[in-house]
Design a protein around this motif. Structure first.
Motif, PDB file in Angstrom:
ATOM      1  N   CYS A   1       0.835  -1.208   0.000  1.00 40.44           N
ATOM      2  CA  CYS A   1       0.000   0.000   0.000  1.00 40.44           C
ATOM      3  C   CYS A   1       0.867   1.256   0.000  1.00 40.44           C
ATOM      4  CB  CYS A   1      -0.915  -0.012   1.220  1.00 40.44           C
ATOM      5  SG  CYS A   1      -2.035   1.410   1.318  1.00 40.44           S
TER       6      CYS A   1
ATOM      7  N   LEU B   1      -3.649   2.175  -3.325  1.00 41.36           N
ATOM      8  CA  LEU B   1      -4.124   2.013  -1.958  1.00 41.36           C
ATOM      9  C   LEU B   1      -4.636   0.589  -1.797  1.00 41.36           C
ATOM     10  CD1 LEU B   1      -6.229   5.292  -1.548  1.00 41.36           C
ATOM     11  CD2 LEU B   1      -4.042   4.785  -0.453  1.00 41.36           C
TER      12      LEU B   1
ATOM     13  N   CYS C   1      -7.546   0.873   3.040  1.00 40.76           N
ATOM     14  CA  CYS C   1      -7.295   2.315   2.989  1.00 40.76           C
ATOM     15  C   CYS C   1      -8.274   3.009   2.042  1.00 40.76           C
ATOM     16  CB  CYS C   1      -5.853   2.595   2.573  1.00 40.76           C
ATOM     17  SG  CYS C   1      -4.651   2.252   3.873  1.00 40.76           S
TER      18      CYS C   1
END
Length: 171
Positions: free
Chosen positions: A143, A162, A166
């Motif tokens: 990420c 992401l 997230c």
């Protein structure tokens, strides 16, 4: 061309309308010389926030000079009353506060390899804006919100994406 690349990356990544403003002189009030000549990232964030037009929700400052912040020790886990700093003047790639309106990224610590420079710049800009959008550091090793953990290598290893967790947290 780097500004255009970053503009397109941010626009596509977050689906933002992106406006590029003319460059400004770095405020002298942000300059320090503790370990070496640098500019305080936290001071620059305050200035960016203050100077941000009301019509703009977030502002990203880009700088080629070295920036720093204070790196605090983990005082909460040691049950002490006052925070202690691990490093009073800690050089950083970028800084953005969670739910803040401004962030800053410096190219000073990037290698001169143009391919890596662009890749690193994009990842760090997306990362710092992620903080402004409410994201904290992520333990997922791929990420873009992963903490750099004091190494540029970490930035090279994350993807410009992401993780699902997230993505769902963005405000």
């Amino acid at each position: 061309s780097l500004i255009d690349t970053l503009k397109t990356t941010i626009k596509n990544f977050y689906n933002f309308k992106v406006t590029v403003f003319k460059s400004k002189e770095i405020p002298k009030s942000s300059f320090i010389n503790i370990k070496k000549p640098r500019y305080r990232a936290d001071t620059l964030l305050k200035i960016l926030k203050k100077d941000k037009p009301d019509s703009i929700s977030h502002v990203l400052g880009l700088i080629s000079k070295d920036i720093s912040t204070t790196k605090y020790s983990d005082f909460k886990s040691r049950k002490i009353k006052e925070p202690e700093y691990k490093y009073k003047d800690w050089g950083i790639f970028g800084l953005g506060y969670v739910d803040g309106p401004s962030c800053i990224v410096s190219s000073c610590r990037f290698k001169k390899d143009k391919t890596k420079l662009i890749d690193r710049f994009k990842k760090i800009c997306v990362h710092e804006i992620g903080h402004n959008l409410g994201l904290k550091h992520c333990p997922n090793e791929e990420c873009v919100m992963r903490d750099a953990a004091e190494s540029i290598t970490t930035i090279d290893l994350v993807s410009l994406n992401l993780c699902e967790e997230c993505r769902l947290k963005i405000k």
